[in-house]
Design a protein around this motif. Structure first.
Motif, short mmCIF file in Angstrom:
data_model
loop_
_atom_site.label_atom_id
_atom_site.label_comp_id
_atom_site.label_asym_id
_atom_site.label_seq_id
_atom_site.Cartn_x
_atom_site.Cartn_y
_atom_site.Cartn_z
N GLY A 92 0.82 -1.20 0.00
CA GLY A 92 0.00 0.00 0.00
C GLY A 92 0.85 1.25 0.00
O GLY A 92 0.53 2.23 -0.68
N LEU A 93 1.94 1.23 0.75
CA LEU A 93 2.82 2.39 0.83
C LEU A 93 3.38 2.74 -0.53
O LEU A 93 3.37 3.91 -0.95
CB LEU A 93 3.95 2.09 1.82
CG LEU A 93 4.89 3.24 2.17
CD1 LEU A 93 4.13 4.36 2.87
CD2 LEU A 93 6.04 2.73 3.05
N LEU A 94 3.87 1.76 -1.27
CA LEU A 94 4.44 2.06 -2.58
C LEU A 94 3.35 2.38 -3.60
O LEU A 94 3.55 3.19 -4.50
CB LEU A 94 5.32 0.91 -3.06
CG LEU A 94 4.68 -0.44 -3.38
CD1 LEU A 94 4.26 -0.53 -4.83
CD2 LEU A 94 5.66 -1.57 -3.04
N ALA A 95 2.17 1.77 -3.44
CA ALA A 95 1.08 2.02 -4.38
C ALA A 95 0.57 3.45 -4.31
O ALA A 95 0.03 3.97 -5.28
CB ALA A 95 -0.07 1.04 -4.13
N ALA A 96 0.74 4.09 -3.17
CA ALA A 96 0.30 5.47 -3.01
C ALA A 96 1.23 6.45 -3.73
O ALA A 96 0.85 7.61 -3.96
CB ALA A 96 0.22 5.84 -1.53
N CYS A 97 2.41 5.99 -4.10
CA CYS A 97 3.40 6.86 -4.75
C CYS A 97 3.05 7.07 -6.22
O CYS A 97 2.28 6.33 -6.81
CB CYS A 97 4.80 6.27 -4.60
SG CYS A 97 5.34 6.10 -2.89
N ASP A 98 3.67 8.08 -6.82
CA ASP A 98 3.39 8.41 -8.21
C ASP A 98 4.16 7.52 -9.18
O ASP A 98 3.64 7.16 -10.25
CB ASP A 98 3.74 9.88 -8.47
CG ASP A 98 2.90 10.81 -7.63
OD1 ASP A 98 1.70 10.93 -7.89
OD2 ASP A 98 3.45 11.39 -6.67
N VAL A 99 5.39 7.20 -8.84
CA VAL A 99 6.23 6.36 -9.69
C VAL A 99 6.90 5.32 -8.80
O VAL A 99 7.44 5.65 -7.74
CB VAL A 99 7.31 7.19 -10.42
CG1 VAL A 99 8.21 6.29 -11.26
CG2 VAL A 99 6.67 8.27 -11.29
N VAL A 100 6.87 4.07 -9.24
CA VAL A 100 7.49 2.98 -8.49
C VAL A 100 8.51 2.29 -9.38
O VAL A 100 8.18 1.81 -10.47
CB VAL A 100 6.45 1.95 -8.00
CG1 VAL A 100 7.13 0.84 -7.21
CG2 VAL A 100 5.37 2.63 -7.17
N VAL A 101 9.75 2.25 -8.91
CA VAL A 101 10.83 1.55 -9.61
C VAL A 101 11.22 0.35 -8.74
O VAL A 101 11.53 0.50 -7.56
CB VAL A 101 12.05 2.45 -9.83
CG1 VAL A 101 13.17 1.67 -10.53
CG2 VAL A 101 11.67 3.68 -10.65
N ALA A 102 11.21 -0.84 -9.33
CA ALA A 102 11.53 -2.06 -8.58
C ALA A 102 12.66 -2.82 -9.24
O ALA A 102 12.72 -2.93 -10.47
CB ALA A 102 10.30 -2.96 -8.47
#
Length: 255
Positions: free
Chosen positions: A112-122
């Motif tokens: 949930g924490l990362l999903a709330a962000c605008d851009v996610v790099v994994a």
């Protein structure tokens, strides 16, 4: 561990980097970490010199979700699950773009924490799981930020099964924006940060407001009540106990 030790904060060249630094508990969202993260986020958003907020982590794990050691007992429904909506909404509605860097496992509230962000790099070593159902709880609160991101049929299956999936699957399903080899994570994040910082602050804020205009899916009031009941309920407490004791939960058939 002192409360101030669970989060590192640095500001450089217009980027505020908030680094989860509680590897001893897999960067779980403890009371201390939630408080420090909210405080640091508010400070970064209030700083006119900050153009982009970057969320990173130390240790092997990005974030294992809520700190289950704080979720046992009759008052479990009133613990951090009631603070999490405020944190997710603050990131979701922040006028400045937020970029998440995921180098390892993310579970439950950590997703949930990362999903709330605008851009996610994994990175390729990152893995993900909506593990709530296997603990007897419900991914209610995080659904508000996950469902707008993830393809409906993908979210349906993954939230029901609780199975672990990798960065490539996360990108295909929409949870992750960029899945790259581990040794290319820093370069990919830097490129995204540079691209975001090239926009004007006002235009970025207004564009993000426009993109978020549909609002969060579902009422956080209703969702947090459901999540709180799940944490405090019989199955939730059994699932948490089984997790902490490293044993199967009662509802899992014996092999």
């Amino acid at each position: 561990m002192a409360d101030d030790d669970v989060l590192q904060v640095s500001v450089e060249r217009g980027v505020a980097t908030l680094t989860l630094d509680s590897p001893a508990n897999r960067n779980a969202l403890s009371r201390a970490l939630r408080a420090r993260l909210r405080e640091a986020l508010d400070a970064a958003l209030a700083d006119d010199g900050v153009r982009v907020v970057a969320l990173d982590h130390t240790g092997r794990v990005f974030c294992s979700g809520m700190d289950l050691s704080e979720a046992a007992g009759a008052g479990a429904g009133d613990q951090g699950v009631r603070e999490l909506p405020e944190l997710l909404e603050r990131i979701w509605t922040a006028p400045k773009p937020v970029v998440a860097t995921v180098r390892g496992p993310a579970r439950a509230g950590g997703v949930g924490l990362l999903a709330a962000c605008d851009v996610v790099v994994a990175g390729a070593s990152a893995t993900f799981a909506f593990s709530e159902v296997r603990l007897g709880i419900v991914p209610a609160v995080i659904s508000a930020v996950v469902l707008p991101r993830v393809l409906p049929h993908v979210a349906h299956r993954l939230m029901l099964t609780g199975e672990v999936f990798d960065a490539a699957a996360a990108a295909a399903g929409g949870l992750v924006d960029l899945a790259v080899p581990d040794d290319e994570v820093d370069a990919a994040v830097e490129a995204q940060v540079r691209a975001l910082a090239a926009g004007s602050p006002w235009a970025l804020a207004e564009t993000k407001r426009l993109l978020r205009a549909g609002g969060l899916r579902g009422s956080f009031d209703d969702l947090l009540d459901l999540s709180a009941r799940a944490f405090a309920g019989e199955e939730g407490q059994e699932g948490i106990a089984a997790f902490r004791e490293k044993r199967p939960a009662r509802w899992v058939p014996a092999p």
